[in-house]
Scaffold this active site. Structure first.
Site, PDB file in Angstrom:
ATOM      1  N   ASN A  48     -10.716  -2.475  -6.162  1.00 61.72           N
ATOM      2  CA  ASN A  48      -9.915  -1.573  -6.999  1.00 61.72           C
ATOM      3  C   ASN A  48     -10.589  -1.211  -8.324  1.00 61.72           C
ATOM      4  O   ASN A  48     -10.176  -0.258  -8.992  1.00 61.72           O
ATOM      5  CB  ASN A  48      -8.515  -2.157  -7.274  1.00 61.72           C
ATOM      6  CG  ASN A  48      -7.584  -2.096  -6.088  1.00 61.72           C
ATOM      7  OD1 ASN A  48      -6.667  -2.908  -5.942  1.00 61.72           O
ATOM      8  ND2 ASN A  48      -7.795  -1.130  -5.184  1.00 61.72           N
ATOM      9  N   ASP A  96       0.836  -1.206   0.000  1.00 58.53           N
ATOM     10  CA  ASP A  96       0.000   0.000   0.000  1.00 58.53           C
ATOM     11  C   ASP A  96       0.869   1.254   0.000  1.00 58.53           C
ATOM     12  O   ASP A  96       1.968   1.253   0.545  1.00 58.53           O
ATOM     13  CB  ASP A  96      -0.903  -0.024   1.245  1.00 58.53           C
ATOM     14  CG  ASP A  96      -2.061   0.960   1.117  1.00 58.53           C
ATOM     15  OD1 ASP A  96      -2.305   1.477   0.016  1.00 58.53           O
ATOM     16  OD2 ASP A  96      -2.709   1.219   2.148  1.00 58.53           O
TER      17      ASP A  96
HETATM   18  C1  FPP Z   1      -1.612   0.322  -3.506  1.00 58.72           C
HETATM   19  O1  FPP Z   1      -1.242   1.640  -3.695  1.00 58.72           O
HETATM   20  C2  FPP Z   1      -1.152  -0.612  -4.498  1.00 58.72           C
HETATM   21  C3  FPP Z   1      -1.949  -1.206  -5.444  1.00 58.72           C
HETATM   22  C4  FPP Z   1      -3.295  -0.816  -5.819  1.00 58.72           C
HETATM   23  C5  FPP Z   1      -1.444  -2.379  -6.100  1.00 58.72           C
HETATM   24  C6  FPP Z   1      -0.512  -2.109  -7.209  1.00 58.72           C
HETATM   25  C7  FPP Z   1       0.713  -2.854  -6.945  1.00 58.72           C
HETATM   26  C8  FPP Z   1       1.784  -2.717  -7.696  1.00 58.72           C
HETATM   27  C9  FPP Z   1       1.852  -1.819  -8.852  1.00 58.72           C
HETATM   28  C10 FPP Z   1       2.937  -3.554  -7.398  1.00 58.72           C
HETATM   29  C11 FPP Z   1       3.158  -4.518  -8.545  1.00 58.72           C
HETATM   30  C12 FPP Z   1       2.980  -5.906  -8.213  1.00 58.72           C
HETATM   31  C13 FPP Z   1       3.343  -6.918  -9.020  1.00 58.72           C
HETATM   32  C14 FPP Z   1       3.144  -8.305  -8.601  1.00 58.72           C
HETATM   33  C15 FPP Z   1       3.960  -6.676 -10.333  1.00 58.72           C
HETATM   34  P1  FPP Z   1      -2.405   2.714  -3.641  1.00 58.72           P
HETATM   35  O2  FPP Z   1      -2.660   3.148  -5.032  1.00 58.72           O
HETATM   36  O3  FPP Z   1      -3.594   2.160  -2.931  1.00 58.72           O
HETATM   37  O4  FPP Z   1      -1.716   3.821  -2.782  1.00 58.72           O
HETATM   38  P2  FPP Z   1      -2.441   4.979  -1.942  1.00 58.72           P
HETATM   39  O5  FPP Z   1      -3.241   4.293  -0.856  1.00 58.72           O
HETATM   40  O6  FPP Z   1      -1.290   5.757  -1.398  1.00 58.72           O
HETATM   41  O7  FPP Z   1      -3.282   5.765  -2.892  1.00 58.72           O
END
Ligand code: FPP
Length: 264
Positions: free
Chosen positions: A83, A35
């Site tokens: 998401n 996160d």
């Molecule tokens: C959370 O950050 C992360 C995600 C929604 C997942 C995305 C993960 C990656 C890009 C890592 C890649 C993984 C692999 C296996 C290639 P957020 O957008 O929720 O952050 P915030 O809460 O600060 O807005």
């Protein structure tokens, strides 16, 4: 702990951490809620997608490190069912990023003998993503090292619903409608069947929530929350989480010291 040549510490702090880790008491399964990508980008006045791109780099480091430490299983929460509520442009970017990751990293995954698994509801993913993911899973199916489960279109409650429906289906088909369901039956019908339950759950960016992740499986997991945003999560930080895990007193509801007096 002795680490393989490929993980030789890059600085003194890392070296000190590595020395403290007990290589015989590593977790069997680490689950990670990655996160903070968006906040990482905002702090730098960058678009959110830059945070996700940096997040892939952290994922890459943690995957390789865990594989080389011979951690049997690692699960990463990459895309939750919730998401889909994000703007379409961000979702498209995340899907593209995942496909790029699979294409670019497959040789590294193979070299590290990692077996890739996807957990979640694949039928709701775009067809191109589904195809790439299925191809990567097939190509790594005979690897015998770490199992890397990527949670994609994943929800913990949906996983339980799917497990119960599978159990009902099996009962109908076998005519064993009166059979009793036990914990083992449920575990065997989850997306994670065959994986040990996570004993360490790491969450970055300081939020104290489990966010519908592996609800059944984390019953006894040690939870490690760090303020660090996912793109800043380094190998040294993973070592700190492992050390913290090894300091925990895991009692599973029992007592550590059986010699302690119970009554006066
Ligand atoms: C959370 O950050 C992360 C995600 C929604 C997942 C995305 C993960 C990656 C890009 C890592 C890649 C993984 C692999 C296996 C290639 P957020 O957008 O929720 O952050 P915030 O809460 O600060 O807005």
């Amino acid at each position: 702990m002795n680490v393989p040549e490929s993980l030789k510490p890059s600085n003194l702090a890392e070296e000190r951490l590595v020395r403290e880790i007990d290589g015989t008491r590593l977790p069997q399964h680490i689950a990670v809620i990655m996160d903070g990508n968006g906040r990482w980008a905002r702090k730098r006045h960058l678009p959110r997608v830059a945070g996700h791109r940096a997040g892939v780099q952290s994922a890459r480091t943690i995957i390789e490190t865990c594989a080389r430490l011979h951690i049997p299983a690692l699960t990463l929460y990459a895309f939750s069912m919730e998401n889909w509520r994000r703007p379409k442009a961000e979702i498209d970017f995340l899907m593209r990023l995942l496909r790029d990751y699979l294409r670019r990293e497959l040789p590294v995954i193979q070299r590290n003998n990692i077996r890739l698994l996807i957990i979640g509801r694949p039928d709701q993913l775009p067809e191109a993503v589904r195809n790439d993911v299925e191809r990567a899973m097939a190509q790594t199916a005979s690897n015998t090292g770490m199992k890397l489960a990527v949670a994609l279109n994943y929800g913990g409650r949906a996983e339980l619903v799917d497990a119960f429906n599978r159990i009902l289906d099996q009962a109908r088909q076998t005519g064993l409608a009166d059979a009793l369901v036990d914990e083992e039956t449920i575990s065997q019908n989850l997306y994670t069947a065959g994986l040990p339950d996570p004993d360490l759950l790491i969450r970055t960016s300081g939020e104290m929530r489990v966010s519908n992740f592996l609800l059944w499986q984390i019953a006894y997991a040690e939870i490690y929350v760090t303020e660090t945003l996912w793109p800043d999560f380094t190998r040294a930080q993973l070592y700190e989480a492992l050390l913290d895990f090894q300091k925990r007193d895991r009692r599973y509801g029992g007592l550590t010291d059986s010699r302690q007096k119970i009554t006066a």
